[in-house]
Design an enzyme around this catalytic site. Structure first.
Site, PDB file in Angstrom:
ATOM      1  N   PHE A 129       0.870  -1.184   0.000  1.00  0.00           N
ATOM      2  CA  PHE A 129       0.000   0.000   0.000  1.00  0.00           C
ATOM      3  C   PHE A 129       0.908   1.236   0.000  1.00  0.00           C
ATOM      4  O   PHE A 129       0.844   2.100   0.864  1.00  0.00           O
ATOM      5  CB  PHE A 129      -0.947   0.026   1.208  1.00  0.00           C
ATOM      6  N   ASP A 156       1.157  -1.220  -5.062  1.00  0.00           N
ATOM      7  CA  ASP A 156      -0.059  -0.420  -4.921  1.00  0.00           C
ATOM      8  C   ASP A 156      -0.964  -0.743  -6.109  1.00  0.00           C
ATOM      9  O   ASP A 156      -0.490  -1.149  -7.168  1.00  0.00           O
ATOM     10  CB  ASP A 156       0.250   1.083  -4.889  1.00  0.00           C
ATOM     11  N   SER A 157      -2.255  -0.525  -5.904  1.00  0.00           N
ATOM     12  CA  SER A 157      -3.193  -0.780  -7.006  1.00  0.00           C
ATOM     13  C   SER A 157      -3.333   0.433  -7.924  1.00  0.00           C
ATOM     14  O   SER A 157      -3.946   0.340  -8.981  1.00  0.00           O
ATOM     15  CB  SER A 157      -4.562  -1.171  -6.455  1.00  0.00           C
ATOM     16  N   ASN A 215      -3.120  -5.880  -6.558  1.00  0.00           N
ATOM     17  CA  ASN A 215      -3.854  -5.945  -5.303  1.00  0.00           C
ATOM     18  C   ASN A 215      -2.901  -6.528  -4.254  1.00  0.00           C
ATOM     19  O   ASN A 215      -2.338  -7.609  -4.456  1.00  0.00           O
ATOM     20  CB  ASN A 215      -5.066  -6.859  -5.500  1.00  0.00           C
ATOM     21  N   ASP A 242       0.459  -0.429   5.130  1.00  0.00           N
ATOM     22  CA  ASP A 242      -0.238   0.834   5.411  1.00  0.00           C
ATOM     23  C   ASP A 242      -1.528   0.897   4.583  1.00  0.00           C
ATOM     24  O   ASP A 242      -1.648   1.708   3.659  1.00  0.00           O
ATOM     25  CB  ASP A 242       0.684   2.016   5.081  1.00  0.00           C
ATOM     26  N   CYS A 302      -5.609   3.188   9.837  1.00  0.00           N
ATOM     27  CA  CYS A 302      -6.093   4.569   9.917  1.00  0.00           C
ATOM     28  C   CYS A 302      -7.607   4.596  10.151  1.00  0.00           C
ATOM     29  O   CYS A 302      -8.260   5.594   9.898  1.00  0.00           O
ATOM     30  CB  CYS A 302      -5.724   5.346   8.656  1.00  0.00           C
TER      31      CYS A 302
HETATM   32  N1  SAH Z   1       1.826   4.324   2.545  1.00  0.00           N
HETATM   33  C1  SAH Z   1       1.354   5.450   1.775  1.00  0.00           C
HETATM   34  C2  SAH Z   1      -0.105   5.744   1.977  1.00  0.00           C
HETATM   35  C3  SAH Z   1      -1.007   4.570   1.690  1.00  0.00           C
HETATM   36  S1  SAH Z   1      -2.685   4.982   1.458  1.00  0.00           S
HETATM   37  C4  SAH Z   1       2.207   6.661   2.099  1.00  0.00           C
HETATM   38  O1  SAH Z   1       3.012   6.622   3.029  1.00  0.00           O
HETATM   39  O2  SAH Z   1       2.045   7.680   1.415  1.00  0.00           O
HETATM   40  C5  SAH Z   1      -3.330   3.481   0.884  1.00  0.00           C
HETATM   41  C6  SAH Z   1      -2.901   3.083  -0.510  1.00  0.00           C
HETATM   42  O3  SAH Z   1      -3.404   1.769  -0.754  1.00  0.00           O
HETATM   43  C7  SAH Z   1      -3.407   3.936  -1.638  1.00  0.00           C
HETATM   44  O4  SAH Z   1      -2.303   4.349  -2.401  1.00  0.00           O
HETATM   45  C8  SAH Z   1      -4.298   3.015  -2.490  1.00  0.00           C
HETATM   46  O5  SAH Z   1      -4.123   3.230  -3.879  1.00  0.00           O
HETATM   47  C9  SAH Z   1      -3.772   1.666  -2.108  1.00  0.00           C
HETATM   48  N2  SAH Z   1      -4.709   0.523  -2.125  1.00  0.00           N
HETATM   49  C10 SAH Z   1      -5.941   0.441  -1.636  1.00  0.00           C
HETATM   50  N3  SAH Z   1      -6.413  -0.819  -1.699  1.00  0.00           N
HETATM   51  C11 SAH Z   1      -5.430  -1.564  -2.265  1.00  0.00           C
HETATM   52  C12 SAH Z   1      -5.289  -2.948  -2.589  1.00  0.00           C
HETATM   53  N4  SAH Z   1      -6.249  -3.826  -2.320  1.00  0.00           N
HETATM   54  N5  SAH Z   1      -4.139  -3.352  -3.153  1.00  0.00           N
HETATM   55  C13 SAH Z   1      -3.161  -2.473  -3.429  1.00  0.00           C
HETATM   56  N6  SAH Z   1      -3.213  -1.161  -3.099  1.00  0.00           N
HETATM   57  C14 SAH Z   1      -4.347  -0.718  -2.540  1.00  0.00           C
END
Ligand code: SAH
Length: 398
Positions: A231, A253-254, A281, A302, A342
């Site tokens: 993430f 990230d997705s 994913n 995260d 969060c």
């Molecule tokens: N760690 C990042 C913030 C993450 S916010 C930082 O420090 O800036 C959550 C992120 O998860 C977003 O970028 C969103 O695109 C991604 N996301 C949400 N669901 C997801 C999934 N199932 N698989 C991959 N990424 C995902």
């Protein structure tokens, strides 16, 4: 002639939370509203016995029917009042040393700064505002003028989006409010790493400012580590780790847009050769990495908010447990897991319990080395614990 403010009378016994200075009046607590207030207008909240309780903004379509501006009867809610509240919030960040040129921080955090429904983030010379309540919405121009006078930014953008606005009966807005439009990407610097931020198109107001300090803390575990940043968004944790001497980082990230920005950030910071970018994913990709017997010295999880309301706690808790089990399986023995939530509805105690369950069920043992929370530019007003939403654990995993 002075015109009396509209009055919101509460039902007997329903003033208790306001006496403790909690800033919300729920629709069920209201006996009657006198004086036909318009949306966002200031009302006097009155206890059933007739005592003044607060000056508040009226939100006729929201379950949170009024949000308190002040508990002091003698304060007048006008442009000068907003300017004073903004000044207090901004001064607090100045005292925290968060005003370096080229840096970013949250200047106003809604209820926690005594300005319910208003969020203001500063990215170098630009401000991005979110007006998320009817009250903040009607005071928009006073707020923008106050921000201009106090910070003299090059431009002020509005990105009022998302569910909170909808509940207040407001539509999404994304536009320039004052000054110059920012370039498509602006650069900010955080703890020695430079990031490109897309203020108009990026997630949230462009970046996740609430994780700036935690990235540095997690980076302390990164020297020589192979890092997995799950993430990743634009790679904040990966780059903080590489800056602290990690040997490599894989970002998952997705969002293709987020990863494209991350790739360019990597190149600009001299990390390109040490990064892998995976658009997938996270749940699927972590399973695939496990199958491929990949392991990492530092795994960061995260995820986005899994729990949006109290009734989603059981399902969201399962989501946190699943993702933590998957993450734990990829930590090399003796390595570190940094895991976050969060979701405000999942408090620190519940989160720790969920993570502990994941440790047991994945057949590992772990110790909590550090507990993380939200940084000082996302403060929690003592009477408003709802603002306390971000929690993280840094674990040594055996
Ligand atoms: N760690 C990042 C913030 C993450 S916010 C930082 O420090 O800036 C959550 C992120 O998860 C977003 O970028 C969103 O695109 C991604 N996301 C949400 N669901 C997801 C999934 N199932 N698989 C991959 N990424 C995902």
């Amino acid at each position: 002639m002075t015109v009396a403010n509209p009055k919101m009378w509460l039902k007997p016994g329903r003033e208790k939370s306001l006496r403790r200075q909690h800033p919300w009046v729920f629709s069920g607590a209201i006996d009657r509203v006198e004086g036909a207030p318009t949306t966002g207008a200031t009302v006097e909240v009155i206890a059933s016995g007739g005592d003044f309780l607060a000056h508040a903004a009226y939100s006729p379509t929201s379950q949170i029917r009024a949000r308190v501006w002040t508990f002091r009867p003698d304060e007048r809610i006008d442009a000068a009042w907003f300017r004073a509240r903004l000044a207090r919030a901004i001064e607090s960040r100045r005292k925290l040393g968060m005003f370096d040129a080229g840096s970013a921080c949250r200047l106003v955090f809604s209820e926690s700064d005594g300005l319910p429904g208003l969020v203001v983030d500063r990215y170098a010379d630009y401000l991005v505002c979110q007006f998320l309540s009817a009250g903040a919405e009607v005071w928009r121009s006073a707020i923008v003028e106050g921000l201009q006078a106090l910070c003299t930014p090059r431009g002020i953008l509005e990105r009022s989006e998302g569910g909170a606005r909808h509940k207040e009966g407001l539509k999404s807005e994304r536009r320039l409010l004052l000054g110059e439009a920012p370039p498509a990407e602006i650069e900010i610097e955080t703890h020695g790493v430079r990031y490109l931020v897309d203020l108009e198109g990026g997630q949230k107001t462009g970046a996740y400012l609430d994780q700036q300090r935690n990235r540095k803390r997690v980076g302390a575990y990164a020297p020589d580590a192979e890092v997995l940043d799950a993430f990743a968004y634009t790679g904040g944790f990966a780059f903080a780790s590489l800056h602290s001497g990690a040997s490599s980082a894989m970002l998952i990230d997705s969002s293709a847009e987020a990863l494209q920005l991350a790739e360019r950030d990597a190149a600009r910071n001299g990390f390109a050769g040490r990064c892998a970018f995976v658009e997938a994913n996270v749940f699927d990709e972590l399973r695939a990495l496990k199958q491929a017997r990949r392991q990492f010295d530092l795994v960061v999880l995260d995820p986005p908010k899994f729990v949006h309301s109290a009734d989603q706690i059981p399902q969201g808790s399962r989501g946190y447990k699943d993702i933590n089990m998957l993450g734990l399986q990829l930590v090399r023995p003796g390595g570190v897991l940094a895991t976050f939530s969060c979701s405000g509805h999942v408090d620190a105690a519940l989160f720790q319990k969920i993570v502990a369950g994941a440790v047991v069920d994945s057949g590992r043992a772990a110790q909590i080395l550090e507990r993380l929370s939200q940084p000082a530019d996302h403060p929690v007003a003592t009477e408003f614990p709802e603002a306390d939403y971000l929690k993280g654990l840094i674990l040594r995993v055996h």
